[in-house]
Design a protein around this motif. Structure first.
Motif, PDB file in Angstrom:
ATOM      1  N   ASN A 104      -6.697  -9.954  -8.652  1.00 54.04           N
ATOM      2  CA  ASN A 104      -7.991  -9.817  -7.990  1.00 54.04           C
ATOM      3  C   ASN A 104      -8.527  -8.401  -8.257  1.00 54.04           C
ATOM      4  O   ASN A 104      -8.746  -8.032  -9.381  1.00 54.04           O
ATOM      5  N   ALA A 105      -8.689  -7.599  -7.229  1.00 54.62           N
ATOM      6  CA  ALA A 105      -9.198  -6.246  -7.428  1.00 54.62           C
ATOM      7  C   ALA A 105      -8.117  -5.335  -8.020  1.00 54.62           C
ATOM      8  O   ALA A 105      -6.930  -5.496  -7.736  1.00 54.62           O
ATOM      9  N   GLY A 156      -7.592  -1.027  -8.880  1.00 55.64           N
ATOM     10  CA  GLY A 156      -8.241   0.245  -8.595  1.00 55.64           C
ATOM     11  C   GLY A 156      -7.368   1.455  -8.821  1.00 55.64           C
ATOM     12  O   GLY A 156      -6.185   1.329  -9.174  1.00 55.64           O
ATOM     13  N   VAL A 163     -12.696   1.166  -7.895  1.00 56.11           N
ATOM     14  CA  VAL A 163     -12.157  -0.193  -7.896  1.00 56.11           C
ATOM     15  C   VAL A 163     -13.023  -1.070  -8.781  1.00 56.11           C
ATOM     16  O   VAL A 163     -14.240  -0.858  -8.881  1.00 56.11           O
ATOM     17  N   PHE A 204     -13.526  -5.278  -9.477  1.00 57.62           N
ATOM     18  CA  PHE A 204     -13.174  -6.613  -9.012  1.00 57.62           C
ATOM     19  C   PHE A 204     -13.040  -7.564 -10.204  1.00 57.62           C
ATOM     20  O   PHE A 204     -13.413  -7.231 -11.329  1.00 57.62           O
ATOM     21  N   GLU A 205     -12.518  -8.747  -9.928  1.00 63.28           N
ATOM     22  CA  GLU A 205     -12.159  -9.663 -11.010  1.00 63.28           C
ATOM     23  C   GLU A 205     -13.359 -10.008 -11.886  1.00 63.28           C
ATOM     24  O   GLU A 205     -13.218 -10.163 -13.103  1.00 63.28           O
ATOM     25  N   THR A 264     -18.027  -2.997  -9.787  1.00 63.36           N
ATOM     26  CA  THR A 264     -17.237  -1.807  -9.510  1.00 63.36           C
ATOM     27  C   THR A 264     -17.802  -0.999  -8.348  1.00 63.36           C
ATOM     28  O   THR A 264     -18.978  -1.126  -7.985  1.00 63.36           O
TER      29      THR A 264
END
Length: 114
Positions: free
Chosen positions: A31-32, A34, A49, A51-52, A56
């Motif tokens: 998933n995320a 970071g 971070v 994300f998928e 960002t």
């Protein structure tokens, strides 16, 4: 699941570094992903971070200088750091959310000094 960070080192102010973090092990998807960092005597702080799906977020003190990205095909996370400042000196940790759990890498040292 293991996260292996690399790419840290010593760089002069104004220079650039690119950090990488490879996720390995048995999992369906990440998933995320970071980056956090921890300077001597300070608490660990959020850096950025991704994300998928690729959106960002970044901390205000790195916006415009650091770029986070990921390669979903290889489950690899990147952090391109430009215009580095001495205050960016820290141990940088990668993290990944896989299912209900959050995993951390071992950290890579970034030192910005002339």
């Amino acid at each position: 699941v293991q996260l292996q960070a690399s790419g840290g080192g010593l760089v002069q102010p104004g220079g650039s570094l690119r950090l990488s973090c490879a996720a390995s092990g048995s999992f369906f998807s990440v998933n995320a992903m970071g980056w956090y960092r921890q300077a001597p005597g300070k608490q660990r702080e959020f850096v950025a971070v991704v994300f998928e799906r690729g959106d960002t977020k970044s901390a205000d003190n790195v916006k415009g200088r650091f770029t986070i990205s990921r390669d979903n095909a290889t489950n690899t996370l990147y952090l391109q750091m430009d215009s580095l400042k001495p205050e960016d000196t820290a141990v940088y940790y990668c993290t990944a959310a896989i299912g209900p759990r959050q995993f951390w890498g071992q950290g890579t040292q970034v030192t910005v000094s002339s």
